[in-house]
Design an enzyme around this catalytic site. Structure first.
Site, PDB file in Angstrom:
ATOM      1  N   GLU A  79     -10.303   8.625   7.700  1.00  0.00           N
ATOM      2  CA  GLU A  79     -10.578   8.990   6.294  1.00  0.00           C
ATOM      3  C   GLU A  79     -11.783   8.252   5.726  1.00  0.00           C
ATOM      4  O   GLU A  79     -12.392   8.716   4.774  1.00  0.00           O
ATOM      5  CB  GLU A  79      -9.338   8.777   5.414  1.00  0.00           C
ATOM      6  N   ARG A  93      -9.346  12.552  10.774  1.00  0.00           N
ATOM      7  CA  ARG A  93      -9.200  12.685   9.320  1.00  0.00           C
ATOM      8  C   ARG A  93     -10.510  12.691   8.548  1.00  0.00           C
ATOM      9  O   ARG A  93     -10.520  12.790   7.319  1.00  0.00           O
ATOM     10  CB  ARG A  93      -8.299  11.547   8.801  1.00  0.00           C
ATOM     11  N   TYR A  97       0.844  -1.189   0.000  1.00  0.00           N
ATOM     12  CA  TYR A  97       0.000   0.000   0.000  1.00  0.00           C
ATOM     13  C   TYR A  97       0.886   1.248   0.000  1.00  0.00           C
ATOM     14  O   TYR A  97       1.878   1.310   0.740  1.00  0.00           O
ATOM     15  CB  TYR A  97      -0.933   0.056   1.231  1.00  0.00           C
TER      16      TYR A  97
END
Ligand code: CS2
Ligand code: MG
Length: 422
Positions: A282, A303, A179
């Site tokens: 996120e 986030r 990633y």
């Protein structure tokens, strides 16, 4: 500074009358200038328009359908100035609450309406929110490489570009793809195939490898640069605690998404074992995803971001709750959040009292051309510009030249084939 003619025109905005504020048009524009984006454009009777981003990586058409079939038809004839009421209508009125698809759709409408309101007030959005709390917005860039040496070199490139905060990701020996490591250094786009590509993951090897990267970064670049790292939900809470502890000597700015956060309580275990600052959120779509994390001070940076968590109206509530507990914002800003989100986020960042940092992954030149914007980068900081509204537009004629392309995010499996968190 040179701004695009589309942005310049926005300085010339007529005064709104009651009738003039009525919404006469609301539609979705889907385009793919380098990657897919879903944009909402809302226009008033007076001809003032606002735009909002509704992009949800790999699920773009689901959000577009929700907007087209269920939300946008409700807007026609409503007062564009009643942002709060329209938000409550879309949220409560649906009966079915929360979730990334619905909250991204609501966010796009909300941001378009804030854009309109700021244009009606002839103010940059940050002024309407309460005015600037700082002069510029600290951002972090993304350095990555297949090996530690390559990543260290990339971090050097970011330092040379003026960044003082840099996220560092590196390949793990023995794993084909990791990633955060991309072919293209400036523009990272993980959605790479029509049906998800498969990657392999091995937490054991990752946990022993990553501290070596940060040791080398501190050796080469000293203590001044702010260093960040994203675990992308791969660890269990105990493994996350181990990583946090092993990175303590390198004084990270933050360690992100160390474990999936559906179980907010899981962060207690991590927190008890490490002082490495934690960032998460996120993929959160509402305040309820982070209420316990915030109230128990289990994280340092939140986030949750404008496009995926219900727009400015909702993220403002999250930021205010976080402020009570000295938790700061660190908005998601990957390339799959369009320049519209970046513009809106930068106005928010300039205003919000408990600002921490803003992620800044650069968009491709094609994306930037379709979305002319007033924000500018200078020496590791961004400024949203002073154009009325959020300062980002869409060139619809150009957008048409980039039709939608089906693309999804990868999936990942452990070395024995077990499905894992990408
Ligand atoms: C990420 C993203 O920027 C980040 O921190 O974790 O790269 C994320 O993987 C993408 O936005 C997914 O669409
Ligand atoms: Mg992340």
């Amino acid at each position: 500074m040179k701004v695009s003619p589309l942005i310049e025109q926005q300085h010339d905005i007529p005064k709104a009358s009651a009738r003039g504020r009525e919404i006469v048009d609301a539609r979705v524009i889907i385009c793919s200038p380098g990657r897919n984006f879903v944009t909402v454009k809302i226009t008033t009777h007076d001809g003032i328009y606002g735009i909002g981003d509704a992009t949800l990586n790999g699920r773009e058409l689901a959000v577009a359908a929700y907007l087209n079939d269920h939300l946008l038809p409700n807007l026609i004839g409503r007062d564009a100035g009643r942002i709060e009421d329209i938000w409550q209508f879309a949220y409560r009125g649906a009966y079915w609450r929360r979730g990334s698809v619905k909250m991204s759709a609501i966010a796009a409408i909300d941001v378009a309406l804030w854009d309109i309101k700021a244009k009606m007030a002839n103010m940059p959005l940050y002024d309407l929110l309460g005015g600037a709390s700082r002069d510029k917005v600290l951002v972090y860039g993304h350095a990555n490489g297949n090996t530690i040496e390559e990543t260290v070199e990339e971090v050097g490139r970011y330092i040379d570009m003026g960044y003082s905060a840099i996220r560092a990701q590196t390949g793990v020996p023995g794993l084909k793809a990791s990633y955060g490591v991309s072919k293209d250094k400036l523009f990272y786009e993980p959605a790479d195939a029509e049906l998800p590509s498969e990657t392999v993951w091995n937490t054991h090897d990752y946990l022993t490898h990553i501290p070596k990267l940060f040791e080398k970064l501190r050796q080469d670049y000293g203590d001044g640069v702010r260093l960040l790292h994203d675990g992308h939900h791969r660890m269990t809470p105990r493994e996350a605690a181990q990583l946090g502890k092993s990175l303590e000597p390198y004084n990270l700015f933050w360690l992100e998404d160390v474990t999936p956060a559906e179980d907010q309580d899981a962060f207690r275990l991590i927190r008890q074992h490490t002082t490495t600052p934690l960032a998460v959120g996120e993929i959160f779509s509402s305040i309820w995803d982070c209420k316990d994390l915030i109230e128990n001070q289990l994280i340092d940076y939140i986030r949750a971001t404008i496009v995926h968590a219900g727009g400015i109206t909702h993220v403002r509530r999250i930021a205010d709750l976080a402020a009570l507990y000295q938790i700061r914002t660190g908005f998601h800003g990957a390339t799959d959040l369009s320049p519209v989100t970046m513009g809106a986020a930068l106005h928010f960042d300039l205003w919000v009292p408990n600002f921490g940092i803003q992620e800044y992954m650069r968009h491709t030149p094609e994306t930037d051309a379709v979305f002319p914007h007033a924000y500018t980068f200078d020496q590791g900081y961004l400024h949203p510009g002073d154009t009325p509204g959020h300062g980002v537009d869409i060139d619809e004629a150009l957008a048409e030249k980039f039709p939608y392309k089906p693309m999804q995010l990868p999936v990942t499996r452990l070395t024995d084939g077990t499905m894992w968190n990408w």
